[in-house]
Write an enzyme that holds these catalytic residues in place. Structure first.
Site, PDB file in Angstrom:
ATOM      1  N   HIS A 149       0.764  -1.197  -0.101  1.00  0.00           N
ATOM      2  CA  HIS A 149      -0.047   0.138   0.060  1.00  0.00           C
ATOM      3  C   HIS A 149       0.944   1.346   0.167  1.00  0.00           C
ATOM      4  O   HIS A 149       0.276   2.495  -0.514  1.00  0.00           O
ATOM      5  CB  HIS A 149      -0.965  -0.025   1.126  1.00  0.00           C
ATOM      6  CG  HIS A 149      -0.070   0.097   2.499  1.00  0.00           C
ATOM      7  ND1 HIS A 149      -0.111  -0.871   3.404  1.00  0.00           N
ATOM      8  CD2 HIS A 149       0.246   1.225   3.308  1.00  0.00           C
ATOM      9  CE1 HIS A 149       1.067  -0.115   4.333  1.00  0.00           C
ATOM     10  NE2 HIS A 149       0.536   0.963   4.192  1.00  0.00           N
ATOM     11  N   ASP A 180       0.274  -7.936   1.514  1.00  0.00           N
ATOM     12  CA  ASP A 180       0.711  -6.403   1.559  1.00  0.00           C
ATOM     13  C   ASP A 180       2.206  -6.040   1.469  1.00  0.00           C
ATOM     14  O   ASP A 180       2.782  -5.492   2.287  1.00  0.00           O
ATOM     15  CB  ASP A 180       0.163  -5.767   2.962  1.00  0.00           C
ATOM     16  CG  ASP A 180       0.148  -4.336   2.767  1.00  0.00           C
ATOM     17  OD1 ASP A 180       0.573  -3.595   1.893  1.00  0.00           O
ATOM     18  OD2 ASP A 180      -0.355  -3.700   3.975  1.00  0.00           O
ATOM     19  N   SER A 258       5.053   2.043   8.151  1.00  0.00           N
ATOM     20  CA  SER A 258       4.745   0.875   7.254  1.00  0.00           C
ATOM     21  C   SER A 258       5.926   0.570   6.128  1.00  0.00           C
ATOM     22  O   SER A 258       6.516   1.453   5.672  1.00  0.00           O
ATOM     23  CB  SER A 258       3.361   1.354   6.257  1.00  0.00           C
ATOM     24  OG  SER A 258       2.394   1.616   7.147  1.00  0.00           O
TER      25      SER A 258
END
Length: 476
Positions: A149, A180, A258
């Site tokens: 993402h 992911d 992230s």
């Protein structure tokens, strides 16, 4: 007892003259018996950790084994081993936490991405661009791993190392929306000079400490947060709307973390930060990292196929078999366990193998319990979907199945057929009832015409005709 005979300097005393002297309690002390020939573990530990050893002087020789005449307890032995480790660090013979941290930090990079999402309602246009920053880390083969993402709909992608002011252009090699994870590459070889790639460790255990490194919001420099492993189970991945193995930690994971790695005490990567639980009632310090088995599956998939093919699935819907009456109706004997198939995807890989009301008892020789879990390490259980996710697309698996009784399957098919037919009949009856309702409305109109006819003695035919015409019109 005669006093101990004195000796000159360099002259050894005779064995019979070296009798131990009694202490205050009448027994010989440990010092007289020679038990303290080597420093005790507790003394070594306190001296090394409290800084009592002379600076520049010779540290105690902690490599000497414990005295054989004195048996150490497990606690004392652990203290003695800790003292050895501390002395090795003090003498520069082992890696320090600072050196490990520096090596880990050198491999962590900052990712700059400009996103440009397509406009699916107006395909000839694109949505407005926006930029974001995230984290990543360098692995073997001059590759960079981050979250999917973080680079989704990337129009421009750049990376920067710690302590550098130069940004390098990066390209996306593979993207796994389910797990992911994304793999990047940088064409310029100077970007990887002097960097030691990150090595992956094993799946951590509960209460293992971990350090999350990345570039979250709140500043431009690297941030380090620490925590412990709180939970290990199959969890929901928000980006891919799938359920894979995940590790919950209590270390702070914020926007920008992230794609950053999570390290253990040995400097090995035990996960990739990718999401956190916020906004929930009474939820604090709940973050999630992608464990090594999922990351290694993604990397191996790309290496084997040259692209990302995804995580496999059986394509079934199942339910638990915890109800004893349900197990008896399915023909399960005492001691048999498993899950019942509710529906099979006609396009799935199991559509020719499994059917409704079949009971799956094992997957590749691993028994499945009535609640759909399998044994996982020592004292832990996990959903059997974890076993499926460890396979690759195209692999085969051995299933042990209890076939549904023919009458049960036939009855289920009949019920399905009746349900489908009943829905059609209901729809047809609904249309007929609507038509009858309209006809009744037309008849009411005809009645009104008749009332008009009764009201006026003259022109009865006109009134009756008007009523009939109006009635037919409403009937249509």
């Amino acid at each position: 007892m005669p006093p101990r005979k004195r000796t000159r300097k360099g002259e050894a005393a005779k064995e019979e003259d070296a009798q131990p002297s009694p202490g205050q309690d009448g027994f010989a002390s440990d010092e007289d018996m020679g038990y303290n020939a080597a420093p005790q573990p507790s003394q070594r530990r306190s001296a090394s950790r409290r800084g009592k050893a002379p600076i520049g002087g010779r540290a105690p020789d902690v490599h000497l084994p414990p005295a054989q005449d004195h048996t150490l307890s497990p606690v004392e032995l652990a203290d003695w081993e800790d003292a050895q480790h501390d002395e090795m660090l003090h003498q520069g013979k082992g890696p320090s936490s600072t050196s490990i941290m520096n090596e880990m930090a050198e491999a962590v990079v900052k990712v700059f991405c400009v996103h440009c999402q397509s406009n699916f309602s107006l395909p000839w246009q694109r949505r407005r661009q926006f930029s974001s920053t995230s984290s990543g880390f360098i692995v073997s083969g001059n590759r960079i791993l981050t979250n999917a993402h973080c680079v989704e709909h990337a129009a421009s992608l750049k990376v920067k190392r710690r302590g550098s002011d130069e940004k390098f252009i990066a390209h996306v090699v593979a993207t796994g929306a389910e797990c992911d994870i994304a793999m990047l590459r940088v064409e310029d070889p100077s970007f990887f000079e002097g960097v030691k790639p990150v090595q992956f460790g094993d799946l951590p255990n509960l209460q293992d400490s971990c350090i999350v490194v990345g570039y979250p919001i709140g500043g431009d420099t690297m941030s380090v947060t620490s925590g412990v492993v709180s939970r290990i189970e199959v969890t929901s991945y928000v980006h891919g709307s799938t359920e894979l193995l995940g590790v919950q930690i209590d270390a702070a994971i914020n926007s920008g973390n992230s794609g950053g790695p999570a390290f253990n005490d040995s400097g090995q990567c035990v996960g990739i930060a990718f999401q956190s639980l916020k906004g929930a009632d009474d939820a604090e310090n709940i973050g999630y990292i992608i464990p090594p088995p999922v990351v290694q599956h993604f990397v191996a998939d790309v290496e084997r196929n040259g692209r990302y093919t995804g995580f496999p699935a059986l394509g079934i819907e199942w339910q638990k078999m915890e109800n004893p009456d349900l197990r008896a109706a399915s023909g399960m004997k005492a001691g048999q366990r498993g899950v019942m198939v509710r529906r099979v995807d006609p396009c799935g890989p199991a559509h020719k193998v499994l059917g409704p009301h079949d009971v799956v008892t094992s997957f590749d020789g691993v028994g499945i319990s009535n609640d759909g879990t399998v044994a996982f390490r020592s004292g832990e259980r996990i959903s059997f979907s974890y076993l499926i996710s460890q396979k690759y697309v195209g692999d085969t698996a051995v299933l042990r199945v209890i076939r549904a009784k023919p009458e049960v399957r036939q009855q289920q098919e009949q019920q399905q057929h009746l349900t489908d037919g009943g829905q059609g009949d209901v729809g047809q009856r609904t249309k007929q009832e609507k038509g009858k309702g309209k006809q009744r409305a037309g008849a009411s109109g005809s009645g009104s015409g008749t009332q008009k006819q009764d009201a006026g003695a003259d022109g009865a035919n006109d009134a009756d005709g008007a009523g009939s015409t109006g009635g037919n019109g409403r009937g249509r």
